[in-house]
Structure formats: structure tokens, C-alpha cells
Scaffold this motif. Structure first.
Motif, PDB file in Angstrom:
ATOM      1  N   ILE A 226      -6.377  -0.409   4.356  1.00 56.02           N
ATOM      2  CA  ILE A 226      -6.088   1.016   4.522  1.00 56.02           C
ATOM      3  C   ILE A 226      -4.652   1.281   4.080  1.00 56.02           C
ATOM      4  N   GLU A 227      -4.504   2.158   3.105  1.00 54.78           N
ATOM      5  CA  GLU A 227      -3.189   2.389   2.496  1.00 54.78           C
ATOM      6  C   GLU A 227      -2.963   3.888   2.320  1.00 54.78           C
ATOM      7  N   LEU A 228      -1.737   4.309   2.541  1.00 60.37           N
ATOM      8  CA  LEU A 228      -1.390   5.723   2.426  1.00 60.37           C
ATOM      9  C   LEU A 228      -0.886   6.092   1.027  1.00 60.37           C
TER      10      LEU A 228
ATOM     11  N   ILE B  20      -9.634  -6.122   8.761  1.00 59.50           N
ATOM     12  CA  ILE B  20      -9.003  -4.885   8.296  1.00 59.50           C
ATOM     13  C   ILE B  20      -7.525  -5.169   8.049  1.00 59.50           C
ATOM     14  N   GLU B  21      -7.045  -4.805   6.868  1.00 61.85           N
ATOM     15  CA  GLU B  21      -5.607  -4.918   6.621  1.00 61.85           C
ATOM     16  C   GLU B  21      -4.967  -3.538   6.621  1.00 61.85           C
ATOM     17  N   ILE B  22      -3.880  -3.410   7.362  1.00 63.77           N
ATOM     18  CA  ILE B  22      -3.136  -2.149   7.381  1.00 63.77           C
ATOM     19  C   ILE B  22      -1.980  -2.253   6.388  1.00 63.77           C
TER      20      ILE B  22
ATOM     21  N   PRO C 121      -1.719  -2.530   2.698  1.00 70.49           N
ATOM     22  CA  PRO C 121      -1.752  -3.662   1.765  1.00 70.49           C
ATOM     23  C   PRO C 121      -0.652  -3.643   0.709  1.00 70.49           C
ATOM     24  N   GLY C 122      -0.075  -2.474   0.450  1.00 75.99           N
ATOM     25  CA  GLY C 122       1.013  -2.413  -0.538  1.00 75.99           C
ATOM     26  C   GLY C 122       0.553  -2.864  -1.904  1.00 75.99           C
ATOM     27  N   THR C 123       1.266  -3.803  -2.489  1.00 72.52           N
ATOM     28  CA  THR C 123       0.875  -4.317  -3.802  1.00 72.52           C
ATOM     29  C   THR C 123      -0.078  -5.509  -3.675  1.00 72.52           C
TER      30      THR C 123
ATOM     31  N   ARG D 270      10.315   5.891   2.330  1.00 70.17           N
ATOM     32  CA  ARG D 270       9.673   6.750   3.336  1.00 70.17           C
ATOM     33  C   ARG D 270       8.334   6.195   3.799  1.00 70.17           C
ATOM     34  N   PHE D 271       7.743   5.280   3.039  1.00 72.19           N
ATOM     35  CA  PHE D 271       6.520   4.614   3.487  1.00 72.19           C
ATOM     36  C   PHE D 271       6.816   3.244   4.094  1.00 72.19           C
ATOM     37  N   GLY D 272       8.085   2.976   4.359  1.00 72.29           N
ATOM     38  CA  GLY D 272       8.452   1.705   4.988  1.00 72.29           C
ATOM     39  C   GLY D 272       8.059   0.504   4.150  1.00 72.29           C
TER      40      GLY D 272
HETATM   41  N1  SAH Z   1       1.313  -5.721   3.126  1.00 73.02           N
HETATM   42  C1  SAH Z   1       2.219  -5.482   2.028  1.00 73.02           C
HETATM   43  C2  SAH Z   1       3.057  -4.211   2.192  1.00 73.02           C
HETATM   44  C3  SAH Z   1       3.777  -4.036   3.490  1.00 73.02           C
HETATM   45  S1  SAH Z   1       4.887  -2.666   3.455  1.00 73.02           S
HETATM   46  C4  SAH Z   1       3.095  -6.721   1.839  1.00 73.02           C
HETATM   47  O1  SAH Z   1       3.231  -7.469   2.788  1.00 73.02           O
HETATM   48  O2  SAH Z   1       3.638  -6.906   0.761  1.00 73.02           O
HETATM   49  C5  SAH Z   1       4.006  -1.477   4.437  1.00 73.02           C
HETATM   50  C6  SAH Z   1       2.826  -0.845   3.732  1.00 73.02           C
HETATM   51  O3  SAH Z   1       2.269   0.154   4.603  1.00 73.02           O
HETATM   52  C7  SAH Z   1       3.158  -0.146   2.421  1.00 73.02           C
HETATM   53  O4  SAH Z   1       2.214  -0.470   1.457  1.00 73.02           O
HETATM   54  C8  SAH Z   1       3.064   1.363   2.770  1.00 73.02           C
HETATM   55  O5  SAH Z   1       2.718   2.186   1.680  1.00 73.02           O
HETATM   56  C9  SAH Z   1       1.991   1.345   3.837  1.00 73.02           C
HETATM   57  N2  SAH Z   1       2.051   2.510   4.744  1.00 73.02           N
HETATM   58  C10 SAH Z   1       3.163   3.176   5.163  1.00 73.02           C
HETATM   59  N3  SAH Z   1       2.833   4.164   6.005  1.00 73.02           N
HETATM   60  C11 SAH Z   1       1.477   4.132   6.123  1.00 73.02           C
HETATM   61  C12 SAH Z   1       0.533   4.926   6.841  1.00 73.02           C
HETATM   62  N4  SAH Z   1       0.933   5.941   7.628  1.00 73.02           N
HETATM   63  N5  SAH Z   1      -0.780   4.634   6.724  1.00 73.02           N
HETATM   64  C13 SAH Z   1      -1.186   3.578   5.936  1.00 73.02           C
HETATM   65  N6  SAH Z   1      -0.343   2.812   5.247  1.00 73.02           N
HETATM   66  C14 SAH Z   1       0.977   3.076   5.313  1.00 73.02           C
END
Ligand code: SAH
Length: 267
Positions: A61-63, A38-40, A42-44, A10-12
Motif C-alpha cells: 500500500i503506497e500513497l 501486507i507491506e506499508i 513500499p517506496g521504490t 513530505r511522504f517521509g
Molecule cells: N519501504 C521503502 C520505503 C520506506 S519510506 C524502503 O524501505 O525503501 C516510507 C514510504 O511510505 C514511502 O514510500 C512513502 O511514499 C510511503 N508513505 C508515506 N506516507 C504514506 C501514507 N500516508 N500512506 C501510504 N504510504 C505512505
């Protein structure tokens, strides 16, 4: 935790695991110390780590709350590096808050392997901030990257193309196969660069423009004479010097701006 963070659909979450791809993204982005990076999503932290190999400081920025603590812990230990992790939904995030304390004229450089389930609304959110953005490099599903970078006459050319191209240039950089991610997404991916136009269009009324672009592409098989019948008269097509026998996909961004300016003048 968290070596076994289970990717959340659900978080893609599709985490990049291919080191070559990570290096290539950082290399085309070419971050420098002193820039506001700024990184959108970041996941792990795979891309975060590749970035922090090149620069000292970064805001991410991470949800997903589970990942925030993990990221802070993972990168907090390195004293020479400065990772600021902000917990927020990127669709509600106020990017202006990031430049308030910065030097005047400082603009944001934004990067991310984006959550594909929200990539289109996210691009629309970012359009609100073009004035404070220097450039963006994103991993997107190939389909969306094609739509963003399409030229008139192309089947991918549509509402997203035009509404984005009003403010931004988009250029596809390279494709990335599903196997570069864990778990692999069902779609192909493309890394794209976007940056604000230097010379902005003169748009009298943005909401009129949005209305016309939407209406034109919601009936993309019709001529614009028919598709825009309720909005644009024959006279107005003539004043705009635009042939109403064309379809929406044949109009340039400039044509749409001209048409909407003629429309809003007569409101
Ligand atoms: N950059 C990482 C993860 C990419 S997956 C990599 O390349 O390995 C997408 C990331 O966006 C996940 O960490 C997920 O939790 C985050 N994400 C999903 N919806 C979001 C939102 N609305 N706001 C901020 N981050 C979000």
C-alpha cells in the motif's frame, strides 16, 4: 522514470539501501507462502524485493502515485510473483477489505519501513484492526520504538505505551543507523515486532480509558490524585485499590484498566 525518483520529504521517504538490514528484517519477519502479507509504504521496492525473494505474493500500500507505476512495472514482469499495489493513504485504509475473500480465520501479517512523520497516528489506526492482525514488524524511529516497548517507571512510558499495550505486545528487535537509508534520516531507527495479546483486558468503556490515560499523562509530573482530580475521587482510588500518591508512569496497564472500569461504572 524512475531510477532517479527524488525522495519526498513530505511522504517521509527514506529508502532502505543496506542489503544486510533488508535481509535481517525479512529474516525476523519470516514470511511464508499462503500467509496474507501486507507491506506499508513500499517506496521504490527494496523491502518488497527482499520479501518477494522469499514468498510468491504480497500486497503493498503506497500513497505516492509516482511510485505506484514504477512498482507495478518493476515487479509485473516476473510472472511467478504476484505483487498487488494499492494506491491509498494508509491512515484511511480499510484493512478489513483485505481479508474479505480469504479463508476464515486468516489474519494479516503487516510489515513496513514506515513513514516516520505519521508513525504514531498509524499505530493508532492499526489498533482498530487488532482482531484481524497476526503480527507486525516495523522500522520506526528509535524514540517511538522505545515508547511502544517501555515498562512502567521508564521515562519513555506514556500514553502511546499504555494505549498500545492494551491490545498489543511490543518488542524491539534491533537498531538501524541513519546510514542504512537514502537519504539518511536525522534520527536512529529500530525494528520492532508487535502482536496482539492472547488474553484481552476486560474494558468496560474504551473512551473512558482513553480519557483517563490522556489526563494522567498530560500532567505526568503530578501525582495521579492531582492529575486525575476532576475524574477520579478518593473513594474511587480506594475501590480500585490504587495508591493516588503515584505518578502516571508508575501505573501498569492493568492499573489503568481497573481505574477506568471503576470510573465508568459510576458514570
Ligand atoms: N519501504 C521503502 C520505503 C520506506 S519510506 C524502503 O524501505 O525503501 C516510507 C514510504 O511510505 C514511502 O514510500 C512513502 O511514499 C510511503 N508513505 C508515506 N506516507 C504514506 C501514507 N500516508 N500512506 C501510504 N504510504 C505512505
Amino acid at each position: 522514470m524512475k531510477n532517479q525518483h527524488i525522495p519526498r520529504k513530505r511522504f517521509g521517504q527514506h529508502f532502505l539501501v543496506d542489503q544486510n538490514v533488508l535481509n535481517k528484517i525479512v529474516s525476523v519477519f519470516s514470511p511464508k507462502d499462503g500467509e496474507s502479507i501486507i507491506e506499508i509504504g513500499p517506496g521504490t521496492g527494496a523491502l518488497t524485493e527482499a520479501l518477494l525473494n522469499r514468498i510468491r505474493a504480497l500486497t503493498a500500500i503506497e500513497l505516492d502515485r509516482d511510485l505506484i507505476g514504477y512498482l507495478r512495472e518493476k515487479f509485473g514482469a516476473e510472472e511467478s510473483k504476484e505483487l498487488t499495489v494499492i494506491e491509498s493513504d494508509i491512515l484511511r485504509f480499510n484493512f478489513s477489505s483485505l481479508i474479505e475473500q480469504k479463508e476464515e480465520g486468516q489474519k494479516l501479517r503487516i510489515i513496513g519501513n514506515l513513514p516516520y512523520n505519521i508513525s504514531t497516528p498509524l499505530i493508532f489506526c492499526l489498533l482498530e484492526y487488532v482482531e484481524i492482525i497476526q503480527d507486525m514488524v516495523f522500522m520506526l524511529q528509535r524514540e517511538v520504538a522505545m515508547r511502544l516497548s517501555a515498562q512502567p517507571g521508564n521515562k519513555h512510558y506514556g500514553r502511546l505505551t499504555v494505549m498500545t499495550a492494551i491490545d498489543l505486545h511490543s518488542e524491539c528487535l534491533f537498531d538501524v543507523p541513519p546510514g542504512a537509508f537514502n537519504p539518511p534520516p536525522k534520527v536512529d531507527s529500530t525494528v520492532i515486532r508487535m502482536w496482539p495479546r492472547k488474553k484481552q483486558f476486560e474494558i468496560d468503556c474504551r473512551s473512558s480509558l482513553a480519557k483517563i490515560v490522556s489526563a494522567a499523562f498530560s500532567q505526568r509530573r503530578k501525582t495521579i490524585r492531582n492529575g486525575l482530580r476532576k475524574l477520579i475521587s478518593e473513594d474511587q482510588f480506594e475501590i480500585a485499590n490504587i495508591d493516588p500518591k503515584q505518578r502516571a508512569e508508575n501505573l501498569s496497564v492493568e492499573d489503568f484498566v481497573t481505574l477506568s472500569n471503576v470510573y465508568s461504572r459510576d458514570l
